[in-house]
Design an enzyme around this catalytic site. Structure first.
Site, PDB file in Angstrom:
ATOM      1  N   ARG A 121       0.829  -1.210   0.000  1.00  0.00           N
ATOM      2  CA  ARG A 121       0.000   0.000   0.000  1.00  0.00           C
ATOM      3  C   ARG A 121       0.858   1.252   0.000  1.00  0.00           C
ATOM      4  O   ARG A 121       2.089   1.176   0.014  1.00  0.00           O
ATOM      5  CB  ARG A 121      -0.939  -0.017   1.204  1.00  0.00           C
ATOM      6  CG  ARG A 121      -0.201  -0.116   2.519  1.00  0.00           C
ATOM      7  CD  ARG A 121      -1.189  -0.245   3.674  1.00  0.00           C
ATOM      8  NE  ARG A 121      -0.509   0.097   4.921  1.00  0.00           N
ATOM      9  CZ  ARG A 121      -1.116   0.186   6.099  1.00  0.00           C
ATOM     10  NH1 ARG A 121      -2.406  -0.054   6.218  1.00  0.00           N
ATOM     11  NH2 ARG A 121      -0.442   0.508   7.172  1.00  0.00           N
ATOM     12  N   GLY A 122       0.183   2.391  -0.017  1.00  0.00           N
ATOM     13  CA  GLY A 122       0.882   3.681   0.053  1.00  0.00           C
ATOM     14  C   GLY A 122       1.854   3.875  -1.097  1.00  0.00           C
ATOM     15  O   GLY A 122       1.538   3.595  -2.258  1.00  0.00           O
ATOM     16  N   ILE A 123       3.045   4.358  -0.763  1.00  0.00           N
ATOM     17  CA  ILE A 123       4.056   4.634  -1.784  1.00  0.00           C
ATOM     18  C   ILE A 123       4.471   3.350  -2.499  1.00  0.00           C
ATOM     19  O   ILE A 123       4.644   3.331  -3.718  1.00  0.00           O
ATOM     20  CB  ILE A 123       5.274   5.340  -1.137  1.00  0.00           C
ATOM     21  CG1 ILE A 123       4.866   6.749  -0.671  1.00  0.00           C
ATOM     22  CG2 ILE A 123       6.454   5.413  -2.097  1.00  0.00           C
ATOM     23  CD1 ILE A 123       5.914   7.468   0.179  1.00  0.00           C
ATOM     24  N   LEU A 167      12.970  10.648  22.681  1.00  0.00           N
ATOM     25  CA  LEU A 167      13.965   9.640  23.056  1.00  0.00           C
ATOM     26  C   LEU A 167      13.867   9.270  24.534  1.00  0.00           C
ATOM     27  O   LEU A 167      14.060   8.098  24.909  1.00  0.00           O
ATOM     28  CB  LEU A 167      15.366  10.165  22.727  1.00  0.00           C
ATOM     29  CG  LEU A 167      16.516   9.167  22.812  1.00  0.00           C
ATOM     30  CD1 LEU A 167      16.245   7.918  21.996  1.00  0.00           C
ATOM     31  CD2 LEU A 167      17.803   9.825  22.341  1.00  0.00           C
ATOM     32  N   ASN A 194      13.477  15.409  13.117  1.00  0.00           N
ATOM     33  CA  ASN A 194      12.086  15.671  13.464  1.00  0.00           C
ATOM     34  C   ASN A 194      11.864  15.274  14.913  1.00  0.00           C
ATOM     35  O   ASN A 194      12.385  14.257  15.365  1.00  0.00           O
ATOM     36  CB  ASN A 194      11.163  14.856  12.542  1.00  0.00           C
ATOM     37  CG  ASN A 194       9.752  15.384  12.530  1.00  0.00           C
ATOM     38  OD1 ASN A 194       9.468  16.452  13.073  1.00  0.00           O
ATOM     39  ND2 ASN A 194       8.865  14.636  11.912  1.00  0.00           N
ATOM     40  N   TYR A 241      13.918   7.109  13.662  1.00  0.00           N
ATOM     41  CA  TYR A 241      13.557   7.180  12.242  1.00  0.00           C
ATOM     42  C   TYR A 241      14.550   8.059  11.459  1.00  0.00           C
ATOM     43  O   TYR A 241      15.027   7.682  10.381  1.00  0.00           O
ATOM     44  CB  TYR A 241      12.135   7.739  12.135  1.00  0.00           C
ATOM     45  CG  TYR A 241      11.538   7.738  10.760  1.00  0.00           C
ATOM     46  CD1 TYR A 241      11.069   6.559  10.193  1.00  0.00           C
ATOM     47  CD2 TYR A 241      11.395   8.906  10.035  1.00  0.00           C
ATOM     48  CE1 TYR A 241      10.485   6.556   8.929  1.00  0.00           C
ATOM     49  CE2 TYR A 241      10.814   8.920   8.780  1.00  0.00           C
ATOM     50  CZ  TYR A 241      10.361   7.737   8.234  1.00  0.00           C
ATOM     51  OH  TYR A 241       9.779   7.749   6.984  1.00  0.00           O
TER      52      TYR A 241
END
Lengths: 442, 442
Positions: free
Chosen positions: A213-215, A292, A342, A348
């Protein structure tokens, strides 16, 4: 996944309202699917000096069916402007940029394209020439922010003598396929092998991970639609989506957890069954967002394993087994988060920034005859993943780019298809953002 | 130039109100001037493996007066965390980042500092090691966005064997002088010459352009305050401000338009009168903002000449005349606009991105015995220039960074003072943003 503001702002009443209120009015992008029937505006090529881009632009224009002009006319609208600034070697000669764009930028049609050509700055003859060539980045990124109306603006550094190798890249950057790519810098050097590119993706063997799915799904659809033989891999839990997709498109489903110890062997077996892969797209990725201080060890480990450790190990296994074919392509899906970082994504961002290092290294080391490796870094793409983001944050993510909207999975797929094209051997070790020129960065 | 929101949010009633409304509450930064009387929290150094940073950290700690700890304790608050991730060479060993910071990040005192140490990615032994080392960028930029409370987080790549050369950089990054620097990546390699750094800037001869106000004035004040011999240059029209400053600080005023044909000779003469310059800071800069379609030729030309053409030519003239002394420093003021581009600044962004190319090239070429060249790229700095920006845009510029506020001219001056320090010879050809980790980038 619907951008209601975009629809509203471009409706009759909504358009009047956002105009009256002075609100932004993002232009609906024109992708390959929508652009098919549109009459082609001419391309315009001008230069600050030499004519090295003439022959390749002529071929690109001929292939696309657009006429090529060599001199700006106030009476014409252009589908694409290409300005060769390679001969801007000092402040005086850089004035040609002003001279050309001051007039010509108004002549770009809606959804048009602008490409500035330079030489890789470190190859420039003098410090001042390197300053100007590197400075083109600032120029292009500014112009991209001024362009609006769905116009993308890019900088293409073409190493002297490799103009022909720029054809597939110019073709992509001047086409509707690059609708959500803007403010990017791409380098073209010598392609490793001169492949027969006429067939494009037809008949090439492609492996995509995270394919259900998605990309991933968009990648499968795009390549399958162009006649590639696709192996669509996803975790066993995604079997239902995967088999539905396989049934619809006639692609080969492969249920496999890439983080398991047997994944390498399983993939090499699949590769051998396909006669080797021409293209491998490392698209599988997960997020486990948490600051974190609050993140637990499993959240760290699983993101690192799925996004970086496993695909790196599988790449090595495929290369060692000779399962990546001549003129092969590896494309990894990195992320804007890997570029800029981010909040809540230390894991990530580390994994995604890791790919920026990995593609640079593997490209420098050389992977086999004509094999390239590159990464794409998507910004805000409208998927189930981003649909789950809280409204206000999602709205901010959508609007904080020069296109004023989120991208579509197909925008990422199109970018990957360009990098994976057999004629794109001159593009290697690079990271291309698919982000509508997001404001975010580092 | 007053940030009323910052003051309000940190007042008694205001603090209660922004808390109740869930509004952001930026922490007032603690700079050198405010930090003087504050008791020093200990520094903590841990490592994913080797102990190469131990000796240099001990020296930095001793010089600053802070105790150095080698093991995290739940009972302590730390003024700085330094984690040496040089031995993170694969996904498994990168887990040490999680292991350390998951606990320790809560132990950082307000206004504390975090520095992650790595090796230059391209020197890593394997592709996976390069991926992790390059991935540290994503990790650090994410952690910097999570840190808050005036805490800065940086990544320092130290080429193996050059740990000693990192002292001045660690000293800066762990001090209040780096209050508005966060999310930055700095590289330390071998210094060209081993200079005697004990005197710092005292007695060094400094030339600053654009010296009469704003960032230039802050540079003059800082260096003069540390005992440097300062030549403060500005255009003849700024004579009044310049002479006032010269009278107050005992610096040498030099009224000169750097874009005139005689500027090179005049500057070489001034340099000879000073016995050569140890430090040259190219700070003079102008903006002439307008979209390219509306910009006139003079607006383009003047920005290019003042910001790039003239300082490049003057650099060359000084070097050719041997007027930059051994272990000299050249620092150019670039801009976030040069990194990311900006609407209405095609001219300015080209000139400022040009410096990114110029410092890279000149550093590679080598400028003389121990001479370095670097650039700083300020983000939103509170000056008369930014005070003239319309309110809403100014507010956005102020808040869109991890510190939630604009920087002060002294933040830029402190960063320049670090790069210009006689002990900073290991930092060369680099661009350091002074932007509170602005969200904006490329």
């Amino acid at each position: 996944m619907t951008d209601r503001y975009l629809e509203f702002a471009n409706s009759g009443l909504g358009g009047w309202m956002v105009g009256a209120l002075g609100l932004p009015k993002p232009a609906p992008l024109q992708r390959r699917a929508e652009a098919g029937a549109v009459a082609l505006h001419p391309l315009l090529l001008e230069s600050a000096g030499g004519g090295r881009m003439g022959p390749v632009l002529e071929r690109v224009a001929t292939a696309s069916g657009a006429p090529l002009r060599r001199r700006w006319s106030v009476d014409e609208r252009y589908g694409g402007l290409v300005f060769d600034a390679s001969d801007c070697v000092d402040v005086a000669s850089a004035r040609a940029l002003y001279g050309f764009f001051h007039q010509a930028v108004r002549s770009v049609a809606e959804h048009g394209r602008i490409v500035v050509i330079g030489v890789p700055p470190e190859t420039a003859a003098t410090a001042e020439a390197e300053a100007i060539q590197r400075g083109l980045e600032g120029f292009v990124r500014s112009l991209a922010k001024e362009a609006r109306r769905g116009i993308g603006v890019q900088l293409l550094y073409v190493a002297p003598g490799n103009e022909d190798a720029a054809a597939s890249t110019l073709d992509f950057l001047l086409s509707p396929r690059s609708a959500y790519v803007s403010g990017q810098v791409v380098r073209v050097a010598a392609p490793g092998v001169a492949g027969d590119a006429r067939l494009g993706h037809a008949g090439r063997h492609l492996l995509v991970t995270g394919a259900s799915r998605g990309i991933g799904e968009a990648i499968v659809r795009l390549f399958a639609g162009e006649g590639a033989q696709v192996t669509a891999l996803d975790v066993p839990a995604a079997r239902e989506d995967l088999e539905k997709l396989a049934g619809e498109l006639g692609v080969r489903p492969l249920g496999l957890d890439i983080t398991t110890p047997e994944a390498g062997d399983a993939l090499v077996t699949a590769a051998r069954a396909a006669g080797g892969f021409d293209v491998v797209v490392h698209n599988a990725g997960i997020t486990r967002d948490r600051t974190l201080a609050r993140m637990d060890q499993r959240e760290w480990d699983s993101v690192m394993a799925v996004n970086l450790g496993a695909p790196l190990a599988l790449t090595r296994a495929l290369l060692d087994a000779g399962a990546i074919r001549r003129n092969g392509r590896i494309v990894a899906v990195s992320s804007l988060s890997g570029v800029a970082g981010n909040m809540g994504q230390t894991n990530y961002a580390l994994s995604k920034a890791g790919w920026i290092g990995a593609v640079s290294r593997l490209a420098r080391d050389g992977l086999g005859e004509g094999v390239t490796i590159n990464a794409v870094a998507p910004g805000f793409i409208e998927t189930r993943m981003t649909a789950a983001i809280p409204f206000a944050i999602r709205e901010a993510g959508r609007r904080m780019n020069s296109m004023g909207q989120g991208g579509s999975p197909v925008d990422v797929a199109e970018t990957i298809a360009w990098l994976a094209h057999p004629a794109s051997g001159g593009v290697n070790g690079q990271v291309v953002r698919v982000c509508g020129q997001s404001l975010l960065g580092a």
